[in-house]
Design a protein around this motif. Structure first.
Motif, PDB file in Angstrom:
ATOM      1  N   ALA A 188      62.285  21.243-105.252  1.00  0.00           N
ATOM      2  CA  ALA A 188      61.067  20.496-104.716  1.00  0.00           C
ATOM      3  C   ALA A 188      60.216  20.153-104.066  1.00  0.00           C
ATOM      4  O   ALA A 188      59.094  20.526-104.046  1.00  0.00           O
ATOM      5  CB  ALA A 188      61.407  19.467-106.542  1.00  0.00           C
ATOM      6  N   HIS A 189      60.700  20.232-102.345  1.00  0.00           N
ATOM      7  CA  HIS A 189      60.757  19.553-101.270  1.00  0.00           C
ATOM      8  C   HIS A 189      60.128  20.603-100.510  1.00  0.00           C
ATOM      9  O   HIS A 189      58.988  20.282 -99.978  1.00  0.00           O
ATOM     10  CB  HIS A 189      61.576  18.704-101.045  1.00  0.00           C
ATOM     11  N   GLU A 190      60.077  22.261-100.928  1.00  0.00           N
ATOM     12  CA  GLU A 190      59.603  23.189 -99.984  1.00  0.00           C
ATOM     13  C   GLU A 190      58.123  23.429-100.863  1.00  0.00           C
ATOM     14  O   GLU A 190      57.512  24.472-100.363  1.00  0.00           O
ATOM     15  CB  GLU A 190      60.523  23.723-100.193  1.00  0.00           C
ATOM     16  N   LEU A 191      58.194  22.662-102.285  1.00  0.00           N
ATOM     17  CA  LEU A 191      56.791  22.925-103.116  1.00  0.00           C
ATOM     18  C   LEU A 191      55.584  23.019-102.659  1.00  0.00           C
ATOM     19  O   LEU A 191      55.353  22.057-102.369  1.00  0.00           O
ATOM     20  CB  LEU A 191      57.095  23.253-104.332  1.00  0.00           C
ATOM     21  N   PRO A 192      54.413  23.214-102.849  1.00  0.00           N
ATOM     22  CA  PRO A 192      53.070  22.689-102.335  1.00  0.00           C
ATOM     23  C   PRO A 192      53.212  21.108-103.301  1.00  0.00           C
ATOM     24  O   PRO A 192      53.448  21.552-104.260  1.00  0.00           O
ATOM     25  CB  PRO A 192      52.523  23.605-102.773  1.00  0.00           C
ATOM     26  N   LEU A 193      52.588  20.274-102.575  1.00  0.00           N
ATOM     27  CA  LEU A 193      52.225  19.327-103.587  1.00  0.00           C
ATOM     28  C   LEU A 193      50.720  19.525-104.797  1.00  0.00           C
ATOM     29  O   LEU A 193      50.262  20.098-104.891  1.00  0.00           O
ATOM     30  CB  LEU A 193      51.168  18.208-102.632  1.00  0.00           C
ATOM     31  N   GLY A 194      51.624  18.786-105.953  1.00  0.00           N
ATOM     32  CA  GLY A 194      50.668  19.442-106.943  1.00  0.00           C
ATOM     33  C   GLY A 194      51.431  20.954-107.940  1.00  0.00           C
ATOM     34  O   GLY A 194      51.062  20.977-109.297  1.00  0.00           O
ATOM     35  N   THR A 195      52.095  20.827-107.238  1.00  0.00           N
ATOM     36  CA  THR A 195      52.823  22.385-108.478  1.00  0.00           C
ATOM     37  C   THR A 195      54.095  21.879-109.845  1.00  0.00           C
ATOM     38  O   THR A 195      53.576  22.279-110.360  1.00  0.00           O
ATOM     39  CB  THR A 195      53.939  22.922-107.394  1.00  0.00           C
ATOM     40  N   LEU A 196      54.593  20.615-108.912  1.00  0.00           N
ATOM     41  CA  LEU A 196      55.502  20.141-110.434  1.00  0.00           C
ATOM     42  C   LEU A 196      54.922  18.989-111.118  1.00  0.00           C
ATOM     43  O   LEU A 196      54.182  18.371-110.722  1.00  0.00           O
ATOM     44  CB  LEU A 196      56.531  19.633-109.518  1.00  0.00           C
ATOM     45  N   ARG A 197      54.236  19.641-112.457  1.00  0.00           N
ATOM     46  CA  ARG A 197      53.772  18.450-113.002  1.00  0.00           C
ATOM     47  C   ARG A 197      55.352  17.542-114.209  1.00  0.00           C
ATOM     48  O   ARG A 197      55.220  18.982-114.640  1.00  0.00           O
ATOM     49  CB  ARG A 197      52.850  19.216-113.824  1.00  0.00           C
ATOM     50  N   LEU A 198      55.227  16.525-114.032  1.00  0.00           N
ATOM     51  CA  LEU A 198      56.190  16.280-114.514  1.00  0.00           C
ATOM     52  C   LEU A 198      55.754  14.992-115.941  1.00  0.00           C
ATOM     53  O   LEU A 198      54.440  15.132-116.127  1.00  0.00           O
ATOM     54  CB  LEU A 198      57.294  14.345-113.554  1.00  0.00           C
ATOM     55  N   GLY A 199      56.619  14.888-116.735  1.00  0.00           N
ATOM     56  CA  GLY A 199      56.030  14.078-117.669  1.00  0.00           C
ATOM     57  C   GLY A 199      55.645  15.051-119.127  1.00  0.00           C
ATOM     58  O   GLY A 199      54.680  14.077-119.225  1.00  0.00           O
ATOM     59  N   CYS A 200      55.487  16.399-118.536  1.00  0.00           N
ATOM     60  CA  CYS A 200      54.833  17.156-119.101  1.00  0.00           C
ATOM     61  C   CYS A 200      55.153  18.579-120.709  1.00  0.00           C
ATOM     62  O   CYS A 200      56.218  19.380-120.137  1.00  0.00           O
ATOM     63  CB  CYS A 200      53.997  18.196-118.690  1.00  0.00           C
TER      64      CYS A 200
END
Ligand code: FAD
Length: 412
Positions: free
Chosen positions: A124-136
């Motif tokens: 997750a740390h290596e992914l660009p900001l905003g890639t991971l949407r939690l609570g979805c």
């Protein structure tokens, strides 16, 4: 309605690995995860050579190695080390008597235990900001009526349309249901996984030991000089688990199931980190369903457990999910890399890319899931005839028992 290029459903190992692999190739994706945080249940994984090769491609192997001891021995049931040569020893204990001990082929591969949280966070740390949407949480998938691109329906009422949808949503996958894959099957086993911390050091050798005693298979894998990952698989465990209401119940139940193990083993289970305990019933996608399953519908496909859920008997589920991510990203990049998503042929090219991915993965996954399935049947079988039959099949089909760990998913 929001419109995106690539949507990955599920932020577990497969989802994050696929998104990272795409990112490394310069392709943007969005990961939709139902949990509010990245999930850490499942304590740790044993990752073998094939998994490390995939992690290398993702650029994470060197980041994870410092936190995980190399394991010098790995085996089906008990492993023993002789210098830097790995020897495999199977020990089967039934009714308190050692029934079988055999030395298997040598292996020089890389085996390490990795804490699930470390792996998930590193991805997750290596992914660009905003890639991971939690609570979805996604509740359903359908196709857009005009262009036949997928639309996912989020629990909060929102709809998201994408050009590609990759289902990495684990064992109860809504995407595999959309693809029309057969439901996964249940084994009669239940597994508990956990950690035990030894503040003064555990002093165990760097070996993965797996012992079967009557209806219990338990394994121990040192992660660091102070931390040990272990699991207990309860064969022929009753379906009903209503009596397991909280972590304390799971701890008591697990300790009682290793009652016949050595004092050292019982102490390990007794002194576990109670919050790390995770119990689940084992399920699998039948090898014949992996062989015949339709893994693409339009521009929708699957990866990880949603594609090839398997029992933990070869310890390959996580590594296979990492391989999926590398191969899928490579296939998409080969077809779309230069032109991007806007090319007029993109829909056809996406379908071709997914077909390439499915073709490349199917052979590997049929073999892995067949070997895992046969191993689970061998471990669960009580009839000597069934055992003999399974042993013969394993010998014919998988003469090299650890050949699967030498698989290389190739360059990203
Ligand atoms: C006892 C045991 C021991 C194991 N040991 C090993 C081992 O040593 N080595 C190894 O390689 N593998 C091992 N495995 C297998 C490994 O745990 C799995 O194969 C691996 O975690 C699969 O990852 P995944 O991303 O496909 O699925 P998951 O990790 O289950 O991730 C799926 C994600 O999708 C999310 N999700 C699900 N549905 C939705 C939805 N509708 N909307 C949004 N998000 C959703 C979930 O919250 C989750 O985060 C073991 C398994 C067991 C049971």
């Amino acid at each position: 309605m929001e419109e995106l290029d690539i949507v990955i459903l599920g932020g577990g190992i497969a989802g994050l690995a696929t998104s990272l692999a795409l990112h490394r190739k310069g392709i943007k994706s969005i990961v939709l995860e139902r949990s509010e945080t990245v999930r850490s249940e499942g304590a740790a994984f044993g990752i073998q050579t094939n998994g490390w090769l995939a992690l290398q491609q993702l650029g994470l192997a060197d980041k994870l190695r410092p936190n995980s001891l190399p394991i010098h021995q790995y085996s089906l049931l008990i492993i023993h080390c002789n210098g830097n040569k790995t020897r495999i020893r199977d020990v089967l204990i039934e009714e308190g008597i050692k029934r079988r001990e055999s030395v298997g082929p040598a292996s020089y591969g890389e085996v390490r235990g990795v804490i699930r949280n470390d792996l998930v966070r590193a991805l997750a740390h290596e992914l660009p900001l905003g890639t991971l949407r939690l609570g979805c949480q996604i509740v359903s998938v359908k196709l857009d009526e005009t262009l036949s691109f997928p639309i996912v329906h989020v629990k909060n009422g929102q709809d998201i349309k994408s050009k590609v949808l990759i289902g990495c949503d684990g064992s109860n996958s809504v995407v595999s249901e959309f693809l029309g894959l057969k439901p996964t099957k249940s084994l009669s086993s239940r597994a508990v996984r956990g950690f035990t911390n030894y503040p003064d050091g555990h002093g165990f050798r760097q070996e993965f030991i797996r012992i079967k005693m009557d209806n219990v298979v338990s394994g121990r894998l040192p992660i660091t000089p102070k931390l040990v990952f272990w699991f207990v698989v309860l064969l022929k465990c009753p379906q009903d688990s209503n009596f397991l209401r909280n972590q304390e119940d799971i701890a008591r139940f697990t300790l009682s199931s290793v009652n016949d193990f050595s004092q050292e083993w019982k102490e390990m289970v007794k002194n576990c980190d109670i919050n790390s305990l995770y119990i689940n019933r084992l399920r699998y996608r039948a090898p014949w369903d992996v062989m015949s399953g339709k893994f693409r519908r339009g521009t929708v496909t699957v990866a990880g457990d949603s594609m090839h859920l398997m029992g933990p008997f070869l310890g390959q589920g996580c590594s296979a999910a990492l391989e999926d991510g590398v191969v899928l990203a490579r296939c998409l990049w080969r077809k779309l890399g230069q032109d991007g998503m806007n090319n007029v042929f993109s829909r056809k090219r996406i379908e071709e890319a997914i077909d390439d991915y499915v073709r490349e993965r199917r052979g590997r996954l049929v073999r892995l899931s067949t070997q895992t399935y046969l191993t689970s049947r061998l471990i669960e079988a009580s009839s000597p005839v069934t055992k003999l039959l399974v042993v013969v099949l394993l010998m014919i089909m998988f003469r090299d028992q650890i050949g699967h760990t030498r698989y290389d998913c190739g360059r990203l």
